[in-house]
Design a protein around this motif. Sequence first.
Motif, mmCIF file in Angstrom:
data_model
loop_
_atom_site.group_PDB
_atom_site.id
_atom_site.type_symbol
_atom_site.label_atom_id
_atom_site.label_comp_id
_atom_site.label_asym_id
_atom_site.label_seq_id
_atom_site.Cartn_x
_atom_site.Cartn_y
_atom_site.Cartn_z
ATOM 1 N N GLU A 81 0.834 -1.209 0.000
ATOM 2 C CA GLU A 81 0.000 0.000 0.000
ATOM 3 C C GLU A 81 0.867 1.257 0.000
ATOM 4 N N ARG A 82 1.939 1.259 0.787
ATOM 5 C CA ARG A 82 2.846 2.414 0.782
ATOM 6 C C ARG A 82 3.452 2.611 -0.600
ATOM 7 N N ALA A 83 3.852 1.530 -1.239
ATOM 8 C CA ALA A 83 4.438 1.630 -2.581
ATOM 9 C C ALA A 83 3.422 2.190 -3.573
ATOM 10 N N ARG A 84 2.161 1.752 -3.463
ATOM 11 C CA ARG A 84 1.118 2.284 -4.368
ATOM 12 C C ARG A 84 0.912 3.783 -4.141
ATOM 13 N N ALA A 93 2.381 13.974 -9.627
ATOM 14 C CA ALA A 93 3.243 15.175 -9.638
ATOM 15 C C ALA A 93 3.893 15.396 -10.997
ATOM 16 N N GLY A 94 3.756 14.397 -11.875
ATOM 17 C CA GLY A 94 4.332 14.561 -13.204
ATOM 18 C C GLY A 94 5.832 14.510 -13.237
ATOM 19 N N SER A 95 6.437 13.840 -12.250
ATOM 20 C CA SER A 95 7.893 13.822 -12.179
ATOM 21 C C SER A 95 8.513 12.966 -13.260
ATOM 22 N N GLY A 96 7.754 11.977 -13.742
ATOM 23 C CA GLY A 96 8.315 11.109 -14.763
ATOM 24 C C GLY A 96 9.272 10.072 -14.232
ATOM 25 N N ASN A 97 9.565 10.105 -12.952
ATOM 26 C CA ASN A 97 10.462 9.106 -12.356
ATOM 27 C C ASN A 97 9.717 7.793 -12.169
ATOM 28 N N THR A 98 10.454 6.724 -12.359
ATOM 29 C CA THR A 98 9.891 5.404 -12.108
ATOM 30 C C THR A 98 10.788 4.679 -11.153
ATOM 31 N N PHE A 99 10.307 3.578 -10.648
ATOM 32 C CA PHE A 99 11.094 2.766 -9.715
ATOM 33 C C PHE A 99 12.042 1.907 -10.460
#
Length: 99
Positions: A81-84, A93-99
């Motif tokens: 849930e925290r990861a989601r 936020a539109g950061s475009g970062n992925t894990f």
Amino acid sequence: MELRDIEIFLALAEELHFGRAAQRLHLSQARISQSIKAQERYYGATLVDRANRRDIRLTPLGQQLHADLRPAHRALLQAQERARRVAADRSGAGSGNTF
């Protein structure tokens, strides 16, 4: 053991009834029974005393497994849930970062 099998065992341990566990998980009683039998083969011991089909009980091993798995399962669900939430915040936020 798969996460679903853990959830099946925990539901049966809490409900102490194959039918109610099946209803709770939206599965057939046969699926619950198959999973428990497979887990018993995996551990090499009985988890559920089925002597009285209307009043099943956990064996001492089943009781210990329930005590060990319950907090671990809860922690796993909380981590998911925290990861989601983090992923949703990042995508919002539109950061475009992925894990």
